[in-house]
Design an enzyme around this catalytic site. Structure first.
Site, PDB file in Angstrom:
ATOM      1  N   ASP A 191      -4.222  -1.601  -2.118  1.00  0.00           N
ATOM      2  CA  ASP A 191      -2.955  -2.328  -2.261  1.00  0.00           C
ATOM      3  C   ASP A 191      -2.604  -2.543  -3.723  1.00  0.00           C
ATOM      4  O   ASP A 191      -3.399  -3.087  -4.489  1.00  0.00           O
ATOM      5  CB  ASP A 191      -3.042  -3.671  -1.542  1.00  0.00           C
ATOM      6  CG  ASP A 191      -3.132  -3.460  -0.055  1.00  0.00           C
ATOM      7  OD1 ASP A 191      -2.093  -3.187   0.544  1.00  0.00           O
ATOM      8  OD2 ASP A 191      -4.255  -3.503   0.487  1.00  0.00           O
ATOM      9  N   SER A 245      -6.049 -31.131 -11.854  1.00  0.00           N
ATOM     10  CA  SER A 245      -5.176 -32.292 -12.126  1.00  0.00           C
ATOM     11  C   SER A 245      -4.428 -32.774 -10.888  1.00  0.00           C
ATOM     12  O   SER A 245      -3.200 -32.704 -10.828  1.00  0.00           O
ATOM     13  CB  SER A 245      -4.129 -31.955 -13.195  1.00  0.00           C
ATOM     14  OG  SER A 245      -4.735 -31.567 -14.367  1.00  0.00           O
ATOM     15  N   LYS A 282      -2.986  -2.440   8.228  1.00  0.00           N
ATOM     16  CA  LYS A 282      -3.027  -3.905   8.290  1.00  0.00           C
ATOM     17  C   LYS A 282      -2.163  -4.485   7.182  1.00  0.00           C
ATOM     18  O   LYS A 282      -1.676  -3.764   6.320  1.00  0.00           O
ATOM     19  CB  LYS A 282      -4.483  -4.377   8.174  1.00  0.00           C
ATOM     20  CG  LYS A 282      -5.185  -4.449   9.522  1.00  0.00           C
ATOM     21  CD  LYS A 282      -4.715  -5.650  10.337  1.00  0.00           C
ATOM     22  CE  LYS A 282      -5.331  -5.602  11.729  1.00  0.00           C
ATOM     23  NZ  LYS A 282      -4.634  -6.444  12.697  1.00  0.00           N
ATOM     24  N   TYR A 331      -0.983  -2.617  19.148  1.00  0.00           N
ATOM     25  CA  TYR A 331      -0.183  -1.846  18.194  1.00  0.00           C
ATOM     26  C   TYR A 331      -0.972  -0.707  17.537  1.00  0.00           C
ATOM     27  O   TYR A 331      -0.533  -0.138  16.564  1.00  0.00           O
ATOM     28  CB  TYR A 331       0.368  -2.780  17.111  1.00  0.00           C
ATOM     29  CG  TYR A 331       1.393  -3.740  17.654  1.00  0.00           C
ATOM     30  CD1 TYR A 331       2.687  -3.301  17.931  1.00  0.00           C
ATOM     31  CD2 TYR A 331       1.056  -5.058  17.923  1.00  0.00           C
ATOM     32  CE1 TYR A 331       3.623  -4.162  18.449  1.00  0.00           C
ATOM     33  CE2 TYR A 331       1.988  -5.933  18.437  1.00  0.00           C
ATOM     34  CZ  TYR A 331       3.282  -5.484  18.700  1.00  0.00           C
ATOM     35  OH  TYR A 331       4.207  -6.340  19.218  1.00  0.00           O
ATOM     36  N   LYS A 391      -7.740  -4.910   3.868  1.00  0.00           N
ATOM     37  CA  LYS A 391      -8.285  -4.569   5.189  1.00  0.00           C
ATOM     38  C   LYS A 391      -8.342  -5.772   6.131  1.00  0.00           C
ATOM     39  O   LYS A 391      -9.299  -5.966   6.872  1.00  0.00           O
ATOM     40  CB  LYS A 391      -9.689  -3.947   5.061  1.00  0.00           C
ATOM     41  CG  LYS A 391      -9.704  -2.648   4.277  1.00  0.00           C
ATOM     42  CD  LYS A 391      -8.912  -1.532   4.942  1.00  0.00           C
ATOM     43  CE  LYS A 391      -8.971  -0.245   4.156  1.00  0.00           C
ATOM     44  NZ  LYS A 391      -7.886  -0.147   3.129  1.00  0.00           N
ATOM     45  N   ASP A 410       0.877  -1.169   0.000  1.00  0.00           N
ATOM     46  CA  ASP A 410       0.000   0.000   0.000  1.00  0.00           C
ATOM     47  C   ASP A 410       0.909   1.211   0.000  1.00  0.00           C
ATOM     48  O   ASP A 410       1.618   1.466   0.970  1.00  0.00           O
ATOM     49  CB  ASP A 410      -0.875  -0.046   1.269  1.00  0.00           C
ATOM     50  CG  ASP A 410      -1.740   1.204   1.414  1.00  0.00           C
ATOM     51  OD1 ASP A 410      -1.530   2.180   0.668  1.00  0.00           O
ATOM     52  OD2 ASP A 410      -2.617   1.185   2.297  1.00  0.00           O
ATOM     53  N   TYR A 442       1.282   0.559  14.940  1.00  0.00           N
ATOM     54  CA  TYR A 442       0.298   0.367  13.889  1.00  0.00           C
ATOM     55  C   TYR A 442       0.668   1.158  12.640  1.00  0.00           C
ATOM     56  O   TYR A 442       0.848   2.364  12.711  1.00  0.00           O
ATOM     57  CB  TYR A 442      -1.093   0.786  14.371  1.00  0.00           C
ATOM     58  CG  TYR A 442      -2.139   0.571  13.305  1.00  0.00           C
ATOM     59  CD1 TYR A 442      -2.560  -0.705  12.980  1.00  0.00           C
ATOM     60  CD2 TYR A 442      -2.658   1.647  12.587  1.00  0.00           C
ATOM     61  CE1 TYR A 442      -3.492  -0.912  11.980  1.00  0.00           C
ATOM     62  CE2 TYR A 442      -3.594   1.443  11.586  1.00  0.00           C
ATOM     63  CZ  TYR A 442      -3.998   0.164  11.283  1.00  0.00           C
ATOM     64  OH  TYR A 442      -4.916  -0.039  10.292  1.00  0.00           O
TER      65      TYR A 442
HETATM   66  C1  F6R Z   1      -7.217   0.222   7.624  1.00  0.00           C
HETATM   67  C2  F6R Z   1      -6.885   1.570   7.263  1.00  0.00           C
HETATM   68  C3  F6R Z   1      -7.867   2.661   7.539  1.00  0.00           C
HETATM   69  C4  F6R Z   1      -7.273   3.743   8.430  1.00  0.00           C
HETATM   70  C5  F6R Z   1      -8.299   4.837   8.755  1.00  0.00           C
HETATM   71  C6  F6R Z   1      -7.702   5.987   9.555  1.00  0.00           C
HETATM   72  O1  F6R Z   1      -6.183  -0.651   7.282  1.00  0.00           O
HETATM   73  O2  F6R Z   1      -5.825   1.840   6.748  1.00  0.00           O
HETATM   74  O3  F6R Z   1      -9.057   2.148   8.061  1.00  0.00           O
HETATM   75  O4  F6R Z   1      -6.798   3.182   9.621  1.00  0.00           O
HETATM   76  O5  F6R Z   1      -8.831   5.369   7.563  1.00  0.00           O
HETATM   77  O6  F6R Z   1      -6.611   6.485   8.861  1.00  0.00           O
HETATM   78  P1  F6R Z   1      -5.787   7.761   9.323  1.00  0.00           P
HETATM   79  O7  F6R Z   1      -5.353   7.529  10.722  1.00  0.00           O
HETATM   80  O8  F6R Z   1      -4.652   7.794   8.358  1.00  0.00           O
HETATM   81  O9  F6R Z   1      -6.711   8.934   9.193  1.00  0.00           O
HETATM   82 MG    MG Z   2      -3.957   2.328   3.075  1.00  0.00          MG
HETATM   83 MG    MG Z   3      -4.849  -2.160   2.135  1.00  0.00          MG
END
Ligand code: F6R
Ligand code: MG
Ligand code: MG
Length: 365
Positions: free
Chosen positions: A55, A243, A232, A348, A134, A13, A229
């Site tokens: 991604d 086969s 994800k 995290y 996600k 990502d 964090y």
């Molecule tokens: C999940 C993801 C989103 C962000 C959310 C908050 O993997 O990336 O759900 O966690 O949009 O994002 P920020 O903190 O960047 O505003």
């Molecule tokens: Mg993202």
């Molecule tokens: Mg993603």
């Protein structure tokens, strides 16, 4: 070695259009251009670029084996180049999964997710690239268990003698960084004892009892690499079919149940896995719900013929509807567990910061 083909999916990502929901087409263009140069220079055999939600997914065939420095460095350079474009467009989260400044031989541990399988190409070899957004790598545990070990999903385990003796599952303990191999059907209960905890035990590879490589999954946990964090891990998997392996339809059947996975909004919620076509792989509602796409290819001396967008089929409409109903139901819990992940999984995220502020206000009883 030279005659074997390696099917690699390397993903990251590196920024999304409008939040965290979808890759901008310009990034896909940059990746295509980079990989075409490599193909024209005979560095790789073939490639296909797509996205699952936010991604960017590089599907590459080559003859350099798993963990090839050359192929990983090509993927890294491609992500860096696409990140430049992402920054130019001021896309959201530009470069977020590139956790290192410079490439150091293998993209594993540097942010991107990798699923790679090296094998001898069969006279006709259907291969499926399965990609999720996600969620975390353990989200593959349930469907892949069903595909390769559950005869209620895969009829061939019972009625095809070449599948009948079963498969070996390589399971990684992502917390302790160790690996165990378990045989099915004999050790099915032991396998389930581990992979029922998908946040820790993750299927890494599946091999037929005679050694034929059948499937490989990405296993990286970004939070364990970065110590905080950073989104994800949004895993991917390579699965071979037909086969003497599960049929394409048996592989897809493993995804015909919208199981609950960890991820979704802020990587902090449980939600249903929804199988969708590539065009519907955009995580909108509450940044989700989590999606899975499946692209089917035939290999022709390593050339990628296809793909077929395998969940682009009304036969999966009821699964999607069920996933949407589960999404409604889970959302009604708001910030309560089990909709929100438990404390161990939230370690995290940004929650501990919030909780630590309250610490001094607690009175001892
Ligand atoms: C999940 C993801 C989103 C962000 C959310 C908050 O993997 O990336 O759900 O966690 O949009 O994002 P920020 O903190 O960047 O505003
Ligand atoms: Mg993202
Ligand atoms: Mg993603």
């Amino acid at each position: 070695m030279a005659d074997k083909i390696t099917f690699s999916i390397i993903k990251a990502d590196i920024g999304s259009l409008c939040g965290h929901h979808v890759v901008h087409p310009d990034l896909i263009e940059v990746a295509r251009r980079k990989l075409k140069e490599a193909k024209d220079g005979n560095k790789i055999v073939d490639f296909y670029v797509t996205n699952c939600g936010d991604d960017l997914e590089l599907i590459i065939t080559h003859r350099k084996g798993e963990d090839s420095e050359e192929v990983h460095s090509l993927a890294w350079d491609t992500f860096c180049e696409a990140t430049k474009k992402s920054k130019e467009l001021k896309l959201y989260g530009a470069g977020q999964d590139l956790l290192a400044d410079t490439f150091s031989g293998n993209v594993k541990g540097m942010g991107p997710g990798v699923a790679e399988l090296e094998f001898e190409e069969r006279p006709s070899d259907p291969v499926i690239a399965i990609m999720m957004d996600k969620t975390e790598p353990g989200a593959f545990n349930l469907p892949l268990f069903r595909v390769f070990a559950d005869p209620f999903c895969t009829a061939g385990l019972i009625i095809d003698k070449s599948l009948h003796s079963g498969f070996i599952f390589e399971v990684m303990d992502v917390k302790e960084h160790r690996l165990v191999r378990l045989n099915t059907p004999e050790e099915m209960y032991d396998l389930l004892a581990l992979i029922g905890t998908p946040g820790r035990y993750v299927i890494k590879k599946i091999v037929r009892k005679d050694g034929l490589p059948a499937a490989a999954c990405s296993t990286s946990r970004l939070s364990l690499i970065a110590g905080k964090y950073v989104g994800k891990d949004d895993p991917c998997a390579v699965v071979r079919a037909q086969s003497g392996l599960p049929a394409v339809g048996e592989v897809l059947e493993g995804f015909a149940f919208p199981h609950i996975v960890a991820g979704w909004m802020r990587g902090s919620h449980h939600g249903p896995m929804m199988p969708v076509s590539v065009k519907n792989a955009k995580c909108t509602r509450f940044d989700g719900p989590p999606r899975v796409i499946a692209l089917g290819f035939q290999l022709a001396n390593g050339r990628l013929i296809g793909p077929a967008d395998l969940f682009d089929d009304p036969a999966f409409d009821t699964v999607r509807l069920k996933a949407a109903e589960i999404a409604d139901y889970m959302r009604r819990h708001g910030p309560f567990e089990p909709s929100r992940l438990g404390p161990e999984e939230l370690e995290y995220t940004t929650l501990p910061e919030v909780l630590s502020k309250l610490e001094e206000r607690f009175e001892k009883l």
